[in-house]
Design an enzyme around this catalytic site. Sequence first.
Site, PDB file in Angstrom:
ATOM      1  CD  GLN A 100      -2.678   1.311   2.456  1.00 50.62           C
ATOM      2  OE1 GLN A 100      -2.064   1.688   3.293  1.00 50.62           O
ATOM      3  NE2 GLN A 100      -3.982   1.293   2.460  1.00 50.62           N
ATOM      4  CE1 TYR A 181      -2.832   9.575   7.561  1.00 51.28           C
ATOM      5  CE2 TYR A 181      -3.753   7.442   6.606  1.00 51.28           C
ATOM      6  CZ  TYR A 181      -3.388   8.220   7.817  1.00 51.28           C
ATOM      7  OH  TYR A 181      -3.154   7.607   8.824  1.00 51.28           O
ATOM      8  NE  ARG A 228      -8.609   0.926   3.331  1.00 50.62           N
ATOM      9  CZ  ARG A 228      -8.417   0.897   4.551  1.00 50.62           C
ATOM     10  NH1 ARG A 228      -7.264   1.503   5.358  1.00 50.62           N
ATOM     11  NH2 ARG A 228      -9.033   0.233   5.463  1.00 50.62           N
TER      12      ARG A 228
END
Length: 282
Positions: A100, A181, A228
């Site tokens: 990730q 984020y 994601r």
Amino acid sequence: MTLSSLWQPLTLGRLALSHRLALAPMTRSRSNPDGTPGDLAAEYYGQRSSLGLIITEGTQPSADGQGYANTPGIYTPEHVEGWRSVTEAVHARGAAVFIQLMHVGRMSHPDNTPHHRQPVAPSAISADQDIFTPTGPQKTPTPRELTTEDIQTTVADFRLAAASAIAAGADGVEIHGANGYLLHQFLSPSANHRTDAYGGSIGNRSRFVIELAHALADEIGADRVGIRLSPAMPLGGINEGDTESVRAQYRHVVGKLATLNLAYLHLHHVGDDELLRSLRDI
């Protein structure tokens, strides 16, 4: 989905998985100070490799992308070698692994990064969150707004990180566009006050996410890239507005991403079943 269907085989991009269970990404903060995964990381992921797919902890694509102490990177030769020990441990037990890629944006503090610089973000708006540092909890500072040139540099950083992940033996990468984020900050009207091509309208706020996905699909192949997203997730000081605003934003983003035929869409679902159904249709 019935319990028995969890054990059915699944094709995910270029992977043939034996069942539908996966290890979700979880920040571990156990890397060496330079961001290189050590022996403990290989042991940890190897222990969990009875699962068909391992999605690793968030891994910074650059020094600017680091938010927390002792999180791993994937942008130096040392990082690549460290991750190779992880991918070999996972593959030896018959599982697949996606690394990730996580750029935290404003969810950072200079005390946690190798260069000790101000964090970066779509706009100079603090997340106003407590974050752990080597000297204890501190408030996240006001970030520096990325220029359009900085945005292109960030895309290039992600390209290098994706190529480095494949060089380290990973089966693919997951773009972290969720949980407050950097990518989530671009999508959110509360964090993105830009007036250029990367802010304002839904299409403009989505531009960075879409350009980044295109770049990584071009770099390593769309069938080795997942993403994601977390619609309406209020982490990191994010507020994406009312339900209809959130639905419009994510239907647009997922519609654009769908044309790439990525390996998968990973949703952190917080309860809007109507949106979930429509994104599956898209």
